[in-house]
Motif scaffolding. Sequence first.
Motif, PDB file in Angstrom:
ATOM      1  N   GLN A 115       0.960  -1.150   0.016  1.00 28.65           N
ATOM      2  CA  GLN A 115       0.170   0.000   0.014  1.00 28.65           C
ATOM      3  C   GLN A 115       0.716   1.354   0.113  1.00 28.65           C
ATOM      4  O   GLN A 115       0.462   2.285  -0.496  1.00 28.65           O
ATOM      5  CB  GLN A 115      -0.937   0.035   1.117  1.00 28.65           C
ATOM      6  CG  GLN A 115      -2.008  -1.004   1.137  1.00 28.65           C
ATOM      7  CD  GLN A 115      -3.228  -0.357   1.952  1.00 28.65           C
ATOM      8  OE1 GLN A 115      -2.899  -0.486   2.869  1.00 28.65           O
ATOM      9  NE2 GLN A 115      -4.451  -0.342   1.329  1.00 28.65           N
TER      10      GLN A 115
ATOM     11  N   SER B   3       0.167   2.589  -3.733  1.00 29.41           N
ATOM     12  CA  SER B   3      -0.855   3.461  -3.731  1.00 29.41           C
ATOM     13  C   SER B   3      -0.968   4.885  -3.951  1.00 29.41           C
ATOM     14  O   SER B   3       0.524   5.365  -3.781  1.00 29.41           O
ATOM     15  CB  SER B   3      -1.825   3.566  -2.275  1.00 29.41           C
ATOM     16  OG  SER B   3      -0.935   4.160  -1.353  1.00 29.41           O
TER      17      SER B   3
ATOM     18  N   SER C 234      -0.581   3.386   4.190  1.00 32.10           N
ATOM     19  CA  SER C 234      -1.550   2.006   4.243  1.00 32.10           C
ATOM     20  C   SER C 234      -2.981   2.665   4.949  1.00 32.10           C
ATOM     21  O   SER C 234      -2.767   3.768   5.705  1.00 32.10           O
ATOM     22  CB  SER C 234      -0.818   1.103   5.223  1.00 32.10           C
ATOM     23  OG  SER C 234      -1.804   0.119   5.558  1.00 32.10           O
ATOM     24  N   SER C 235      -3.835   2.025   4.899  1.00 27.23           N
ATOM     25  CA  SER C 235      -5.157   2.441   5.011  1.00 27.23           C
ATOM     26  C   SER C 235      -5.143   2.299   6.832  1.00 27.23           C
ATOM     27  O   SER C 235      -4.654   1.425   7.310  1.00 27.23           O
ATOM     28  CB  SER C 235      -6.407   1.539   4.689  1.00 27.23           C
ATOM     29  OG  SER C 235      -6.312   0.291   4.599  1.00 27.23           O
TER      30      SER C 235
ATOM     31  N   THR D  78      -8.401   0.265  -3.033  1.00 25.41           N
ATOM     32  CA  THR D  78      -7.135   1.322  -3.304  1.00 25.41           C
ATOM     33  C   THR D  78      -6.714   1.851  -4.401  1.00 25.41           C
ATOM     34  O   THR D  78      -6.705   1.123  -5.517  1.00 25.41           O
ATOM     35  CB  THR D  78      -5.925   0.427  -2.748  1.00 25.41           C
ATOM     36  OG1 THR D  78      -6.015  -0.099  -1.604  1.00 25.41           O
ATOM     37  CG2 THR D  78      -4.791   1.040  -2.649  1.00 25.41           C
TER      38      THR D  78
END
Length: 277
Positions: A101, A105, A110-111, A162
């Motif tokens: 990510q 992304s 990262s989420s 994403t």
Amino acid sequence: MPSDKWKKFAPETVQLIFTAVEEDDIVNEQTSLPQSIDLQCSQENIQNYYALCLQFWQEGFTRLELQGLVHKVLKGGELSATERMQYKYIRSRYKHLRFAQRLYSKKHESSLFFRQTTVVLGHFQDAFRNGNKDAIRFYGNILRIYLSLPVWIRVHYALRHTRLDSENGFIVYRQEQMRALRALIAKPQLTGREFHSVRKFISQQVSYYDTLRSIDPSNQDAYKISRFLANINGLMGDRHDEMVADKLAGRKAYDEPALLDINIRQRLELFLARYPM
């Protein structure tokens, strides 16, 4: 990219990335770098790399399996050798997807819930390894929330939706990371936090080349870079263990500045010298 359009890879490819991740911190002196490092990466490849990392995470375990391991420790049980290895592998999949990510992304992060779960999994592992009951209770209860069905569904949605970066954005991001790494190791001494930052840069890079070599097993340059970086990662892991031991024994504070081991420094400098900036 729509959630139902992520490419699915053959089991053999998933096994290759499992093998590569297992080698991430193995010290092997017989490693070498190619003379030049190619940063080019097509949009299709960016999508494929993220898709493989997502599949590696999704197919490696179930929510109930991980919940079961956490609940067993919370109830005072001790994980068997097989269960500890299972937990280690699950955490490795989390870490690899977290790196993916950050790498691929659009926002290069990262989420939230996925990132926090990955961090807490590490703290919980440290807690049960050291028999720290207070930490086991604290981090275990956080994991119970993060592994609850509503949070799990939210995490899955975020991972599948994403937004990925462009070819140029991906190159620029990696170059920025390496410039930051170069600035860090320009210092004669590093604090514990700076040492940890250097290791994070390298771990992220090795995750990229692990994925690349798994999708394209014939790419010898990707394999060489993966193994070269894994060697650095292993050397830094050994040094980190020494730093933690010194801290616990009261010999030296973790964040006290110290010289970077010459074996690590030389390898980092060689990698940066061949990395297009």
